[in-house]
Motif scaffolding. Sequence first.
Motif, PDB file in Angstrom:
ATOM      1  N   ILE A 268      65.739  -8.460  13.043  1.00 56.58           N
ATOM      2  CA  ILE A 268      64.873  -9.586  13.769  1.00 56.58           C
ATOM      3  C   ILE A 268      65.067  -9.310  15.438  1.00 56.58           C
ATOM      4  CG2 ILE A 268      66.662 -11.131  13.519  1.00 56.58           C
ATOM      5  CD1 ILE A 268      64.266 -13.343  13.366  1.00 56.58           C
ATOM      6  N   ASN A 269      63.889  -9.347  15.943  1.00 59.32           N
ATOM      7  CA  ASN A 269      64.034  -9.334  17.547  1.00 59.32           C
ATOM      8  C   ASN A 269      63.153 -10.543  18.064  1.00 59.32           C
ATOM      9  OD1 ASN A 269      65.694  -6.493  17.997  1.00 59.32           O
ATOM     10  ND2 ASN A 269      64.173  -6.093  16.448  1.00 59.32           N
ATOM     11  N   PHE A 270      63.719 -11.030  19.074  1.00 61.37           N
ATOM     12  CA  PHE A 270      62.918 -12.054  19.663  1.00 61.37           C
ATOM     13  C   PHE A 270      62.921 -12.133  21.147  1.00 61.37           C
ATOM     14  CE2 PHE A 270      66.989 -13.742  19.188  1.00 61.37           C
ATOM     15  CZ  PHE A 270      67.188 -14.615  20.319  1.00 61.37           C
ATOM     16  N   ALA A 271      62.091 -12.505  21.947  1.00 60.65           N
ATOM     17  CA  ALA A 271      62.232 -12.990  23.375  1.00 60.65           C
ATOM     18  C   ALA A 271      61.367 -14.495  23.655  1.00 60.65           C
ATOM     19  CB  ALA A 271      61.579 -12.025  24.261  1.00 60.65           C
ATOM     20  N   TYR A 272      62.006 -15.337  24.165  1.00 60.39           N
ATOM     21  CA  TYR A 272      61.357 -16.454  24.622  1.00 60.39           C
ATOM     22  C   TYR A 272      61.510 -16.937  26.020  1.00 60.39           C
ATOM     23  CZ  TYR A 272      59.819 -18.012  19.814  1.00 60.39           C
ATOM     24  OH  TYR A 272      59.186 -18.391  18.738  1.00 60.39           O
ATOM     25  N   ARG A 273      60.375 -17.128  26.445  1.00 60.41           N
ATOM     26  CA  ARG A 273      60.363 -17.757  27.927  1.00 60.41           C
ATOM     27  C   ARG A 273      60.659 -19.343  27.742  1.00 60.41           C
ATOM     28  NH1 ARG A 273      57.584 -14.837  32.844  1.00 60.41           N
ATOM     29  NH2 ARG A 273      58.488 -12.519  32.542  1.00 60.41           N
ATOM     30  N   LEU A 274      61.649 -20.046  28.022  1.00 56.31           N
ATOM     31  CA  LEU A 274      61.869 -21.379  27.929  1.00 56.31           C
ATOM     32  C   LEU A 274      61.275 -22.207  28.904  1.00 56.31           C
ATOM     33  CD1 LEU A 274      65.515 -21.738  26.516  1.00 56.31           C
ATOM     34  CD2 LEU A 274      63.368 -21.413  25.216  1.00 56.31           C
ATOM     35  N   THR A 275      61.335 -21.637  30.244  1.00 55.93           N
ATOM     36  CA  THR A 275      60.137 -21.957  31.371  1.00 55.93           C
ATOM     37  C   THR A 275      59.766 -20.566  31.974  1.00 55.93           C
ATOM     38  OG1 THR A 275      62.062 -21.685  33.044  1.00 55.93           O
ATOM     39  CG2 THR A 275      62.031 -23.683  31.744  1.00 55.93           C
ATOM     40  N   ASP A 276      59.030 -20.759  32.990  1.00 53.04           N
ATOM     41  CA  ASP A 276      58.464 -19.652  33.663  1.00 53.04           C
ATOM     42  C   ASP A 276      59.488 -18.681  34.247  1.00 53.04           C
ATOM     43  OD1 ASP A 276      55.997 -20.134  33.254  1.00 53.04           O
ATOM     44  OD2 ASP A 276      55.498 -20.997  34.891  1.00 53.04           O
ATOM     45  N   ASP A 277      60.927 -19.508  34.639  1.00 54.94           N
ATOM     46  CA  ASP A 277      61.840 -18.461  35.325  1.00 54.94           C
ATOM     47  C   ASP A 277      63.191 -18.527  34.330  1.00 54.94           C
ATOM     48  OD1 ASP A 277      60.222 -18.085  37.747  1.00 54.94           O
ATOM     49  OD2 ASP A 277      60.625 -20.216  38.121  1.00 54.94           O
ATOM     50  N   PHE A 278      63.109 -19.036  33.136  1.00 59.09           N
ATOM     51  CA  PHE A 278      64.326 -18.640  32.196  1.00 59.09           C
ATOM     52  C   PHE A 278      64.021 -18.435  30.876  1.00 59.09           C
ATOM     53  CE2 PHE A 278      67.528 -20.837  29.252  1.00 59.09           C
ATOM     54  CZ  PHE A 278      68.525 -19.906  29.813  1.00 59.09           C
ATOM     55  N   GLY A 279      64.857 -17.533  30.422  1.00 59.11           N
ATOM     56  CA  GLY A 279      64.365 -16.821  29.202  1.00 59.11           C
ATOM     57  C   GLY A 279      65.605 -16.367  28.249  1.00 59.11           C
ATOM     58  N   VAL A 280      65.371 -16.397  26.932  1.00 52.79           N
ATOM     59  CA  VAL A 280      66.323 -15.920  26.273  1.00 52.79           C
ATOM     60  C   VAL A 280      65.741 -15.073  25.225  1.00 52.79           C
ATOM     61  CG1 VAL A 280      65.881 -17.720  24.413  1.00 52.79           C
ATOM     62  CG2 VAL A 280      68.062 -16.559  24.417  1.00 52.79           C
ATOM     63  N   SER A 281      66.614 -13.903  24.816  1.00 53.44           N
ATOM     64  CA  SER A 281      66.200 -12.764  24.214  1.00 53.44           C
ATOM     65  C   SER A 281      67.552 -12.212  23.275  1.00 53.44           C
ATOM     66  CB  SER A 281      65.497 -11.576  24.927  1.00 53.44           C
ATOM     67  OG  SER A 281      66.634 -11.173  25.621  1.00 53.44           O
ATOM     68  N   GLY A 282      66.998 -11.461  22.014  1.00 55.65           N
ATOM     69  CA  GLY A 282      68.243 -10.886  21.383  1.00 55.65           C
ATOM     70  C   GLY A 282      67.490 -10.153  20.114  1.00 55.65           C
ATOM     71  N   GLY A 283      68.360  -9.849  19.264  1.00 56.28           N
ATOM     72  CA  GLY A 283      68.178  -8.871  18.244  1.00 56.28           C
ATOM     73  C   GLY A 283      68.964  -8.914  17.112  1.00 56.28           C
ATOM     74  N   LEU A 284      68.982  -8.852  16.062  1.00 52.55           N
ATOM     75  CA  LEU A 284      69.861  -8.488  14.984  1.00 52.55           C
ATOM     76  C   LEU A 284      69.299  -7.461  13.846  1.00 52.55           C
ATOM     77  CD1 LEU A 284      72.399  -9.459  13.387  1.00 52.55           C
ATOM     78  CD2 LEU A 284      71.199 -11.380  12.135  1.00 52.55           C
ATOM     79  N   SER A 285      70.103  -6.465  13.750  1.00 53.55           N
ATOM     80  CA  SER A 285      69.961  -5.624  12.721  1.00 53.55           C
ATOM     81  C   SER A 285      70.897  -5.290  11.711  1.00 53.55           C
ATOM     82  CB  SER A 285      69.708  -4.015  13.429  1.00 53.55           C
ATOM     83  OG  SER A 285      69.587  -2.948  12.847  1.00 53.55           O
ATOM     84  N   TYR A 286      70.417  -4.947  10.514  1.00 53.07           N
ATOM     85  CA  TYR A 286      71.419  -4.888   9.600  1.00 53.07           C
ATOM     86  C   TYR A 286      71.136  -3.726   8.635  1.00 53.07           C
ATOM     87  CZ  TYR A 286      73.962  -5.558   4.836  1.00 53.07           C
ATOM     88  OH  TYR A 286      74.866  -5.619   3.778  1.00 53.07           O
ATOM     89  N   TYR A 287      71.941  -2.773   8.067  1.00 49.28           N
ATOM     90  CA  TYR A 287      71.688  -1.643   7.361  1.00 49.28           C
ATOM     91  C   TYR A 287      72.612  -1.393   6.310  1.00 49.28           C
ATOM     92  CZ  TYR A 287      69.727   2.876   5.720  1.00 49.28           C
ATOM     93  OH  TYR A 287      69.162   3.952   5.437  1.00 49.28           O
ATOM     94  N   ASN A 288      72.637  -1.550   5.055  1.00 49.00           N
ATOM     95  CA  ASN A 288      73.674  -1.084   3.954  1.00 49.00           C
ATOM     96  C   ASN A 288      73.068   0.101   3.404  1.00 49.00           C
ATOM     97  OD1 ASN A 288      74.695  -1.452   1.065  1.00 49.00           O
ATOM     98  ND2 ASN A 288      76.001  -2.188   2.587  1.00 49.00           N
ATOM     99  N   ARG A 289      73.745   1.071   3.359  1.00 50.54           N
ATOM    100  CA  ARG A 289      73.394   2.334   2.925  1.00 50.54           C
ATOM    101  C   ARG A 289      74.630   2.983   1.902  1.00 50.54           C
ATOM    102  NH1 ARG A 289      73.494   7.714   6.248  1.00 50.54           N
ATOM    103  NH2 ARG A 289      72.648   9.340   4.913  1.00 50.54           N
TER     104      ARG A 289
END
Length: 975
Positions: A268-289
């Motif tokens: 899952i990956n995301f990016a959010y601008r909470l205001t025009d000048d402030f934002g948060v972003s991130g991601g999470l990756s999982y793989y079981n092999r």
Amino acid sequence: MRNTRLLACASTAAIALCAAPALAGDVTGVVIDQTETVALQSAVVRIPEINRQVVTQRDGSFRITDVPAGTYTIEARYVGVPTETQVIEVPEQGAVMVNFMLGGDDAASILVYGQRANQANALSREYASDTIVDVLTRDAIGQFPDQNVAESLRRLPGVNVLNDQGEGRFVAVRGLDPNLNATSVNGVRLPAPEGDVRAVALDVIGSDIIESIEVRKSLTPDMDADTIGASIEINTVSAFDRRGNFVTVSAEGSYNEYSEELNPKGSINFAYRLTDDFGVSGGLSYYNRFFETDNIEADDWVEDDGLVYAEEVQYRDYDVERERISASLGFDLRPSDTTTLYARGLYSRFDDQEYRRRTIFDFGDSAVSGSGNTVTFSTPDQADADEDPFEATVERDIKDRFERQEIYSLSIGGETQTGPWTIEYSGSWAQSSEKENDSVDPTVFAQDFFGEHPDDPGERNPLAVTFDYSDPRVPMFSTSTANFTDASLYELDEVELTDLSDSEDTEYSAKFDVGREFASGDGVFTLQAGFKGRWREKSFNGEIRFYEIDDVSLADFVGEQTYRITDISPVASYSGASDFFFANRDAFELQEADSLFDSAAEDYAIEEDIYAGYLLGRWESDSLTVIGGVRHEYTQTDIIGNFTLLVEEDGSLPDGSIATDDTVIVTPQTTPANYGFWLPSLNIRYEPVNDLVFRAAGYRSLVRPGFAQLAPRFITERNDDDEVEGEFGNSNLDPYEAWNFDAGVEYYFGGNGALSAGFFYKDISNYIVTVDYEAEDLDGDDEIGADELLVFNGIAFNEAAIPVNGDSAEVWGIELGFAMQWDMLPAPFDGLLTQANYTYTDATATISDGSLDLFGQGFGNGINTIPLPASSEHTLNGVLGYEKGPVSLRLAGTYRDDYLDELGGDPEEYRFVDSHFQLDASARFTVLEGVQVFVEAINLTDAEYFAYNTVGGRQNNYQYEIYGRTFKGGVRVTF
């Protein structure tokens, strides 16, 4: 006239700083796609009338300062789309804002989604770069069926990926050892999880959370200089990368035909601008092999009377569960029009639960017979009492090992632009670790085979085994000896317990840069200076225990083999032996001397502080960019290791007495090392006409010795004949030094495509190799006397392996690249895309008489030239893609030829890795807006791994592995 102005400006910059006419306003804005979805990084914004241009930041923003008041034409260029032009009026003071939206009605397919978008993005960044760089963008990574960052990098020119169990692990660039690269995430140098190297194993990081990867092949003074191959820069997602909010969720299943397991993978990956000048972003990756590897390894090769054979052969069955978790989180803040701030963190965890079962043949004391490719090893009776008996040993062992690698990084920083001044500041922390607790590695069951000997009449356990070497990759054995397959006759010989294996590497850094622009009628001159401090601590602590017990055999723990090459039964079950050991640990006898020796031998701790400062000048017009300057790096190092001596029973102790039992003596050693280097560099980018770019770069760089090579660890064993064998570290090693030169030309087509050619050359001194030294019988009495022993750091020995600085090495080569979107063709062929790159590398090292001769032994006559390890002469990557409407198809192939992996005692014993060709494929279909289903196939060619020597003038197995094909399928949803 322009050159005269440039030279005059550069020569007087430190005094008059090129006095400029009174200038007025600033021009600011952003460049985005027509759908207002993504910010376009590396768009070139130009004002032709004053020969000024800038490149947009990752949020699409740009700023041109001190523009004289007046009316101007301003244009924005981006690979793959038409150039947009506007007319602006610059006021006498203040700023004018102008925004561009590129791509027109096709913006979504050209700049936002799919193969065309990622190709345009990567080419734009390469086109606009001041240095020589290759780029993979987020979409490009997502389009390839790659399991980690290392495998994604395989697609770039000059990159050779070193595999481990079928998965890319270490990255070699331009034929150089992975330890000669540097890796950073969000500007933070990544320390290495492994205990003995500087190179970062990039299979720790999942590719799903990465926004882009840049492989920088030339350096500027503001960059860390600790690389000769390349600086690999990994960037995670920023909230300012896109204009709007987004969330992407991917769920898939992975099936390997060998393990026959269906494994989960998701991100899952995301990016959010909470205001025009402030934002948060991130991601999470999982793989079981879950995967399996079938392996054959042979060693101690001999050529005798026309027969070529190995005295040791191992059949290895690997069954592995690998779990990879990667996460990123970032915050971006623009508190004012002049300042941006950020905080970015990364976490990656890589868990390996490995079960490895081996059947090992040791024929060092066996009788040998045969002809051609057929060799028989046997243990006949020995009639001569003065001769040793014929013997062979077969071991069957099981490794039950859990290993965890973790990487953390955190960076906090910002940039302030005020008038002509730019100030950048950052601080960071990064930590890597590799840890094992209570791994049983391995439990050994052994059976000795022997013929009758006059000293032991009536005692025999004969064995006859025939090996067929007709297939050099896969030596096969056969035997009719009944005891060979009797599990009850394989007694538990030894349990090796890794109580603790703890490698930890931590680095703090702080950086400050300041620059000032001076505009003139022909362009802009920037004077920039900066400082950086790096404080690093790396250590390794091992606690190894050896145990023995009587009256336990393999029959108590028999399992089922999953090995497919041949029958190697009986084999141990996965965890039966280790479960028995932990349940009955008190009944086992600890081997104290061996345990203490192995626990102390590898331990070390290093503190390495690096202080750097630089000064650079940058001249930039709309056709020419020149960056030149000098950097100084000063290194302070304190190193702690152990002098570990094992004296066998009846051997001589250091005080001259005789050991009554195996005795271990551990003496801590501490060594400082301090040095500094001046590191000049020059990068030139020249664009005489639009889309034709010439580049040249020259710079000096260094790479510090590996920690295990540098640590004052002296591991020695003295037997009862007072013969000493050792393995030494060398705290007197000098860093690698290199002068590097690059030249290239690139042409960017009017559409989405480019053609490039480049030449590179590296002159490396003080390269490091490990040399095996052996004392010689100088007086011809068939003995090594005390005065004939070799001495290193005050330690006398018969044989030892020591890392030393060699003479010189040269690397040169060419890189060719081509990318094209064939939209000029008639339908349906207008959806075709192609990418291809080829690299030729010639990498050799020169060893002269005495250059490695610490003890006056001599090494060959005159000059000896060897290929550098990990250097493939030819590497080739190709992609054939098709994208139209909801359909996206891609076939990707990669090829590299043989390379030298390790040096041996003689050239015919050198370890080479065979050529590798692999095809991967993917197909995607957009079923609804924002919903895509996909299938992927990895290693369609069922490529194998084969390492070999050339004893007897032919290829002989050192290692052979097969992995099978992997297939994936899933769905990706974007909100």
